[in-house]
Design an enzyme around this catalytic site. Structure first.
Site, PDB file in Angstrom:
ATOM      1  N   PHE A  85      31.745  74.312  19.779  1.00 31.13           N
ATOM      2  CA  PHE A  85      32.459  73.948  19.195  1.00 31.13           C
ATOM      3  C   PHE A  85      33.003  72.241  19.700  1.00 31.13           C
ATOM      4  O   PHE A  85      33.846  72.480  20.718  1.00 31.13           O
ATOM      5  CB  PHE A  85      33.280  74.387  18.472  1.00 31.13           C
ATOM      6  CG  PHE A  85      33.523  73.783  17.040  1.00 31.13           C
ATOM      7  CD1 PHE A  85      33.606  73.490  16.148  1.00 31.13           C
ATOM      8  CD2 PHE A  85      35.518  73.382  17.143  1.00 31.13           C
ATOM      9  CE1 PHE A  85      34.409  72.517  15.289  1.00 31.13           C
ATOM     10  CE2 PHE A  85      36.219  72.515  16.725  1.00 31.13           C
ATOM     11  CZ  PHE A  85      35.488  72.157  15.317  1.00 31.13           C
TER      12      PHE A  85
ATOM     13  N   ASP B 228      34.825  70.648  28.105  1.00 30.92           N
ATOM     14  CA  ASP B 228      36.135  71.061  27.170  1.00 30.92           C
ATOM     15  C   ASP B 228      36.920  72.044  26.862  1.00 30.92           C
ATOM     16  O   ASP B 228      36.816  72.966  26.491  1.00 30.92           O
ATOM     17  CB  ASP B 228      35.338  70.499  25.123  1.00 30.92           C
ATOM     18  CG  ASP B 228      35.873  70.512  24.448  1.00 30.92           C
ATOM     19  OD1 ASP B 228      36.884  71.398  24.135  1.00 30.92           O
ATOM     20  OD2 ASP B 228      34.918  70.792  23.222  1.00 30.92           O
TER      21      ASP B 228
ATOM     22  N   LYS C 243      44.581  69.952  21.149  1.00 34.81           N
ATOM     23  CA  LYS C 243      45.967  71.546  20.687  1.00 34.81           C
ATOM     24  C   LYS C 243      46.759  71.935  21.281  1.00 34.81           C
ATOM     25  O   LYS C 243      48.037  70.754  20.758  1.00 34.81           O
ATOM     26  CB  LYS C 243      45.248  73.109  21.128  1.00 34.81           C
ATOM     27  CG  LYS C 243      43.383  72.520  19.481  1.00 34.81           C
ATOM     28  CD  LYS C 243      42.835  73.357  19.480  1.00 34.81           C
ATOM     29  CE  LYS C 243      41.809  73.661  18.362  1.00 34.81           C
ATOM     30  NZ  LYS C 243      40.728  73.446  18.025  1.00 34.81           N
TER      31      LYS C 243
HETATM   32  C1  LIG Z   1      39.881  72.873  18.124  1.00 37.97           C
HETATM   33  C2  LIG Z   1      38.760  72.306  18.941  1.00 37.97           C
HETATM   34  C3  LIG Z   1      38.389  70.543  18.700  1.00 37.97           C
HETATM   35  C4  LIG Z   1      38.532  69.884  17.705  1.00 37.97           C
HETATM   36  O1  LIG Z   1      39.742  68.896  17.813  1.00 37.97           O
HETATM   37  P1  LIG Z   1      40.582  68.514  16.740  1.00 37.97           P
HETATM   38  O2  LIG Z   1      41.525  68.314  17.585  1.00 37.97           O
HETATM   39  O3  LIG Z   1      39.942  69.484  15.350  1.00 37.97           O
HETATM   40  O4  LIG Z   1      39.463  67.480  16.480  1.00 37.97           O
HETATM   41  C5  LIG Z   1      37.615  70.554  19.908  1.00 37.97           C
HETATM   42  N1  LIG Z   1      36.943  71.891  20.665  1.00 37.97           N
HETATM   43  C6  LIG Z   1      37.305  72.752  21.113  1.00 37.97           C
HETATM   44  C7  LIG Z   1      36.718  73.492  22.368  1.00 37.97           C
HETATM   45  C8  LIG Z   1      37.839  73.290  19.644  1.00 37.97           C
HETATM   46  O5  LIG Z   1      38.606  74.394  20.222  1.00 37.97           O
END
Ligand SMILES: *Cc1c(COP(=O)(O)O)cnc(C)c1O
Length: 406
Positions: free
Chosen positions: A135, A220, A249
């Protein structure tokens, strides 16, 4: 005199299924709804409130900065963004930082940076190997980079260039490498997939594949970064260094702030390549400085690791008592495998009982408390969880006492 009717939820686009609760206040580990009910919050804004709700350090930083300078435009330097970039580079293996407002935006930046680097150094190679069930966000490119089932056709056509490998299967990655490959991108722990960590051997294998083939390793760490897994960044626990990393986050402690970090060797954006109206504004960067300084304070991460251990032990005890599945994850990013699709029912009943949980997949629960949660709060949450799991397995009605009033 005419009074206008109370505003209704009908004016909001129905992009999420939300329970019939309106939250009005948060304090540390707890949220309060409009009826005055108190909830122990183990969702924490989707793992963003690393210091809990309305933390004093962030509130103070925002108030002071709001009265001083909110946004001089991204075309000018400002103090808090310089300070935050300095903090992040001093405490990581990276040299340069670009700030954004969301995790998806930081990942878009990472994808663009890798493609630019491929254009400069690899004859236009642009493919980024990504992972099934990964994700990376909800923009078109980050949805295409994600491996969430169903997303490949939801807003078709996808952005091309994101072949999918299987996490913890090095051969599946090796098979996808070709002359067009420029990078490999993954979450150290797949969060939305149900908290699935990359194994240390797999991560080391990816690093050597990247070295051998001249590829960039992009982590990420939007969910795993900023102390969530017990160290400031999750990559530290793997004994490797990525070339590019993204944060989001926890970085803003609830304030929209994300970052793209790169080593100098691949930091190839030139003026005009990347930007955004809100990027690196002093208001959000002041919050980021307050967050990172809090995480770096003596004993903070150590205490959060202890809390993670206590929560994992508590979850293991619940799992054993009710013959559920494995407990997995790192630090305060944990999941309990249920072995059957009880997640949504447990989440709903726990909410009625004053505990906020998340089921990223129907067969598992995810736990992401504030990093400064206390032993008493963890004990309280485990007790509620035990009761709810027993009720759900017994098929008995949920207790009618409801959430505790403050
Ligand atoms: C939450 C998340 C995103 C997206 O972040 P947003 O601030 O919602 O755009 C991307 N990568 C990972 C691993 C995430 O947990």
């Amino acid at each position: 005199m005419q009074t206008s009717p109370a505003p209704s939820t009908a004016s909001l686009m129905p992009v999420a299924q939300r329970p019939d609760v309106v939250f009005v206040r948060g304090e540390g580990a707890y949220l309060f709804d409009s009826r005055g009910r108190r909830y122990l919050d183990w969702v924490q804004g989707w793992a963003v409130n690393c210091l809990g709700h309305a933390p004093a350090a962030v509130a103070r930083a925002l108030a002071t900065q709001a009265e001083t300078l909110i946004n001089p435009s991204p075309a000018f330097y400002n103090g808090p963004s310089i300070e935050l970039a300095d903090l992040l580079t001093r405490h990581s293996c990276f040299d340069h930082v670009f700030f954004g407002s969301s995790g998806a935006e930081a990942n878009e930046g990472a994808i663009k940076l890798a493609r630019k680097w491929g254009r400069l150094h690899k004859e236009g190679a642009f493919e980024i190997i990504t992972f099934a069930n990964g994700f990376h966000g909800r923009t078109l490119a980050t949805m295409s980079a994600s491996g969430k089932p169903g997303w490949d056709s939801l807003f078709a056509p996808q952005v091309p260039g994101f072949p999918k490998a299987v996490l913890n299967d090095l051969d599946s990655v090796r098979r996808l490498i070709n002359g067009n490959t420029v990078a490999i991108m993954l979450e150290p722990v797949q969060g939305e997939a149900g908290v699935i960590p990359a194994s240390p051997e797999f991560m080391a294998g990816l690093r050597s594949l990247c070295d051998r083939h001249g590829l960039l390793l992009i982590l990420d760490e939007v969910q795993t970064g900023c102390g969530r897994t017990g160290t400031l960044f999750a990559y530290e626990q793997y004994g490797i260094e990525p070339d590019i990393m993204t944060l989001g986050k926890g970085l803003g402690g609830g304030i929209p702030l994300s970052a793209l970090l790169a080593k100098e060797s691949c930091s190839c954006f030139a003026p005009g390549d990347q930007g955004g109206t809100y990027c690196g504004n002093p208001l959000v960067c002041a919050a980021g400085v307050a967050v990172i300084n809090s995480l770096l304070a003596d004993g903070f991460l150590e205490a959060s690791r202890d809390a993670g251990q206590q929560l994992a032990d508590g979850l293991k005890a619940v799992s054993e008592e009710f013959a559920l599945g494995e407990v997995r994850g790192k630090g305060l990013l944990l999941a309990l495998e249920l072995g059957r699709e009880l997640g949504p029912e447990i989440v709903s009943r726990a909410r009625d009982a004053g505990l906020l949980l998340n089921a990223p997949r129907p067969h598992c629960l995810r736990f992401m408390p504030a990093l400064n949660t206390t032993p008493a709060e963890i004990q309280e949450g485990i007790q509620v969880l035990r009761r709810i799991v027993r009720e759900v397995l017994d098929g008995t009605a949920v207790s009618s006492s409801g959430p505790v009033a403050p």
